[in-house]
Design a protein around this motif. Structure first.
Motif, PDB file in Angstrom:
ATOM      1  N   ALA A  47       0.823  -1.208   0.000  1.00 17.82           N
ATOM      2  CA  ALA A  47       0.000   0.000   0.000  1.00 17.82           C
ATOM      3  C   ALA A  47       0.855   1.255   0.000  1.00 17.82           C
ATOM      4  O   ALA A  47       0.608   2.203  -0.766  1.00 17.82           O
ATOM      5  CB  ALA A  47      -0.932  -0.006   1.214  1.00 17.82           C
ATOM      6  N   TYR A  48       1.885   1.289   0.843  1.00 16.76           N
ATOM      7  CA  TYR A  48       2.757   2.458   0.884  1.00 16.76           C
ATOM      8  C   TYR A  48       3.501   2.644  -0.439  1.00 16.76           C
ATOM      9  O   TYR A  48       3.679   3.774  -0.913  1.00 16.76           O
ATOM     10  CB  TYR A  48       3.744   2.344   2.043  1.00 16.76           C
ATOM     11  N   ARG A  49       3.937   1.557  -1.056  1.00 17.00           N
ATOM     12  CA  ARG A  49       4.616   1.663  -2.347  1.00 17.00           C
ATOM     13  C   ARG A  49       3.693   2.276  -3.396  1.00 17.00           C
ATOM     14  O   ARG A  49       4.132   3.066  -4.254  1.00 17.00           O
ATOM     15  CB  ARG A  49       5.096   0.292  -2.813  1.00 17.00           C
ATOM     16  N   LEU A  50       2.420   1.927  -3.331  1.00 17.35           N
ATOM     17  CA  LEU A  50       1.467   2.479  -4.292  1.00 17.35           C
ATOM     18  C   LEU A  50       1.174   3.955  -4.009  1.00 17.35           C
ATOM     19  O   LEU A  50       0.974   4.739  -4.942  1.00 17.35           O
ATOM     20  CB  LEU A  50       0.178   1.658  -4.264  1.00 17.35           C
ATOM     21  N   THR A  51       1.167   4.338  -2.733  1.00 22.63           N
ATOM     22  CA  THR A  51       0.952   5.761  -2.431  1.00 22.63           C
ATOM     23  C   THR A  51       2.127   6.598  -2.908  1.00 22.63           C
ATOM     24  O   THR A  51       1.944   7.751  -3.321  1.00 22.63           O
ATOM     25  CB  THR A  51       0.723   6.001  -0.929  1.00 22.63           C
ATOM     26  N   VAL A  52       3.319   6.042  -2.868  1.00 24.34           N
ATOM     27  CA  VAL A  52       4.480   6.764  -3.394  1.00 24.34           C
ATOM     28  C   VAL A  52       4.276   7.079  -4.874  1.00 24.34           C
ATOM     29  O   VAL A  52       4.753   8.110  -5.375  1.00 24.34           O
ATOM     30  CB  VAL A  52       5.767   5.937  -3.179  1.00 24.34           C
ATOM     31  N   GLU A  53       3.555   6.214  -5.566  1.00 21.55           N
ATOM     32  CA  GLU A  53       3.263   6.431  -6.987  1.00 21.55           C
ATOM     33  C   GLU A  53       2.059   7.343  -7.197  1.00 21.55           C
ATOM     34  O   GLU A  53       1.673   7.603  -8.345  1.00 21.55           O
ATOM     35  CB  GLU A  53       3.006   5.088  -7.677  1.00 21.55           C
ATOM     36  N   GLY A  54       1.463   7.814  -6.095  1.00 18.53           N
ATOM     37  CA  GLY A  54       0.378   8.786  -6.198  1.00 18.53           C
ATOM     38  C   GLY A  54      -1.020   8.233  -6.018  1.00 18.53           C
ATOM     39  O   GLY A  54      -2.001   8.989  -6.056  1.00 18.53           O
ATOM     40  N   TYR A  55      -1.157   6.927  -5.803  1.00 21.83           N
ATOM     41  CA  TYR A  55      -2.482   6.321  -5.667  1.00 21.83           C
ATOM     42  C   TYR A  55      -3.018   6.448  -4.251  1.00 21.83           C
ATOM     43  O   TYR A  55      -2.272   6.342  -3.281  1.00 21.83           O
ATOM     44  CB  TYR A  55      -2.438   4.842  -6.046  1.00 21.83           C
ATOM     45  N   GLN A  56      -4.322   6.685  -4.138  1.00 26.86           N
ATOM     46  CA  GLN A  56      -4.996   6.530  -2.852  1.00 26.86           C
ATOM     47  C   GLN A  56      -5.462   5.076  -2.760  1.00 26.86           C
ATOM     48  O   GLN A  56      -6.101   4.566  -3.695  1.00 26.86           O
ATOM     49  CB  GLN A  56      -6.178   7.477  -2.725  1.00 26.86           C
ATOM     50  N   VAL A  57      -5.138   4.417  -1.649  1.00 26.71           N
ATOM     51  CA  VAL A  57      -5.297   2.968  -1.554  1.00 26.71           C
ATOM     52  C   VAL A  57      -6.165   2.591  -0.357  1.00 26.71           C
ATOM     53  O   VAL A  57      -5.949   3.079   0.751  1.00 26.71           O
ATOM     54  CB  VAL A  57      -3.924   2.275  -1.424  1.00 26.71           C
ATOM     55  N   ALA A  58      -7.115   1.710  -0.599  1.00 30.52           N
ATOM     56  CA  ALA A  58      -7.904   1.118   0.477  1.00 30.52           C
ATOM     57  C   ALA A  58      -7.556  -0.362   0.570  1.00 30.52           C
ATOM     58  O   ALA A  58      -7.842  -1.129  -0.352  1.00 30.52           O
ATOM     59  CB  ALA A  58      -9.391   1.295   0.219  1.00 30.52           C
ATOM     60  N   ALA A  59      -6.897  -0.749   1.656  1.00 30.41           N
ATOM     61  CA  ALA A  59      -6.588  -2.158   1.912  1.00 30.41           C
ATOM     62  C   ALA A  59      -7.755  -2.751   2.702  1.00 30.41           C
ATOM     63  O   ALA A  59      -8.069  -2.279   3.794  1.00 30.41           O
ATOM     64  CB  ALA A  59      -5.283  -2.294   2.680  1.00 30.41           C
ATOM     65  N   VAL A  60      -8.373  -3.778   2.157  1.00 37.31           N
ATOM     66  CA  VAL A  60      -9.676  -4.242   2.632  1.00 37.31           C
ATOM     67  C   VAL A  60      -9.585  -5.594   3.328  1.00 37.31           C
ATOM     68  O   VAL A  60      -8.944  -6.525   2.845  1.00 37.31           O
ATOM     69  CB  VAL A  60     -10.654  -4.328   1.441  1.00 37.31           C
ATOM     70  N   ASN A  61     -10.257  -5.703   4.463  1.00 40.25           N
ATOM     71  CA  ASN A  61     -10.499  -6.988   5.109  1.00 40.25           C
ATOM     72  C   ASN A  61     -11.855  -7.528   4.676  1.00 40.25           C
ATOM     73  O   ASN A  61     -12.724  -6.781   4.208  1.00 40.25           O
ATOM     74  CB  ASN A  61     -10.481  -6.848   6.628  1.00 40.25           C
TER      75      ASN A  61
END
Length: 257
Positions: A47-61
């Motif tokens: 998730a953090y790697r994707l935010t570095v690329e500018g994405y807003q990320v929802a990690a879902v359970n």
């Protein structure tokens, strides 16, 4: 990182990761674990790697299938509910700027959403053909694989095929084994002309047979839907090879979101 609930069960929760500079695109990141284990917390690094690329990320359970509880299609229902909750409650998430990504059973669930919502999806070693696998392993004795819950996703089951465990996963997920249930739990029936484009990755000799992502690729091509594939050597499963396919993931998301 902020945590939200999208349902009444404790497992119906998601972690929201926000980038410093948003690229206007959003992702649902779905963990694996055979539908019976795993947690969104293990997706923190990705998730953090994707935010570095500018994405807003929802990690879902999602609710886990174990001891005859939360059986199929509970997990499909939960990720659909999480998707709807995000669209309604988090302004950044819109129907036209979202994609889905996951490894192992997270790859299956990401594929399910992408195929049914018509949005891009990335599957890393998704368990896609439960019906075909079960029919091809009638004599295999199912056996649960006990995994340390603290073991990183990148190190889980990297020793190649494990037919006994795959079969156990299927029997643990379904309330009864019959053609109808196996067909519904497999991903291929979800492909339509309105499905989203996919990036499908797999290793040649891992727990998930390589033909599964190739079969989904064929079905998407038949519907004239863009699809990209990565077939890697060795037995690494899911996020274990994510560094190798990271450029493929970023390029795919850039092209299709």
């Amino acid at each position: 990182m902020k945590t939200f609930t999208y349902g009444e069960d404790n497992l119906q929760a998601l972690d929201l990761y926000e980038p410093e500079e948003w690229n206007s695109k959003t992702l649902m990141l779905i963990h694996g674990g055979g539908w019976w284990q795993g947690d969104k917390g293990k997706e923190k690094e990705v998730a953090y790697r994707l935010t570095v690329e500018g994405y807003q990320v929802a990690a879902v359970n999602y609710r886990l299938a174990l001891q005859s509880k939360n059986l199929f299609p509970t997990q499909n229902e939960d990720v659909e509910t999480a998707y709807t909750w995000l669209i309604k409650n988090i302004p950044a998430f819109q129907e036209d700027n979202i994609a889905f990504i996951g490894g192992s059973t997270g790859g299956h669930l990401a594929s399910f959403l992408g195929l049914t919502k018509g949005r891009p999806f990335v599957s890393l070693s998704g368990l896609l053909d439960l019906k075909g696998f079960y029919e091809n392993h009638e004599k295999t004795i199912p056996k649960q694989l006990i995994i340390d819950p603290k073991l990183p996703s990148q190190k889980i089951d990297q020793e190649g095929a494990n037919n006994a465990y795959y079969k156990w996963i299927i029997e643990n997920l379904l309330d009864s084994i019959n053609d109808d249930n196996l067909e519904k739990a497999s991903i291929f029936s979800k492909v339509t002309e309105k499905s989203g484009p996919g990036l499908l990755c797999n290793s040649m000799n891992e727990i998930v047979p390589a033909y599964e992502h190739q079969r989904l690729s064929e079905l998407l091509r038949h519907q004239q839907i863009p699809v990209e594939t990565c077939l890697l050597s060795g037995s690494r499963h899911g996020e274990a090879y994510i560094d190798d396919v990271w450029p493929n993931i970023l390029n795919f998301l850039t092209r299709y979101i």
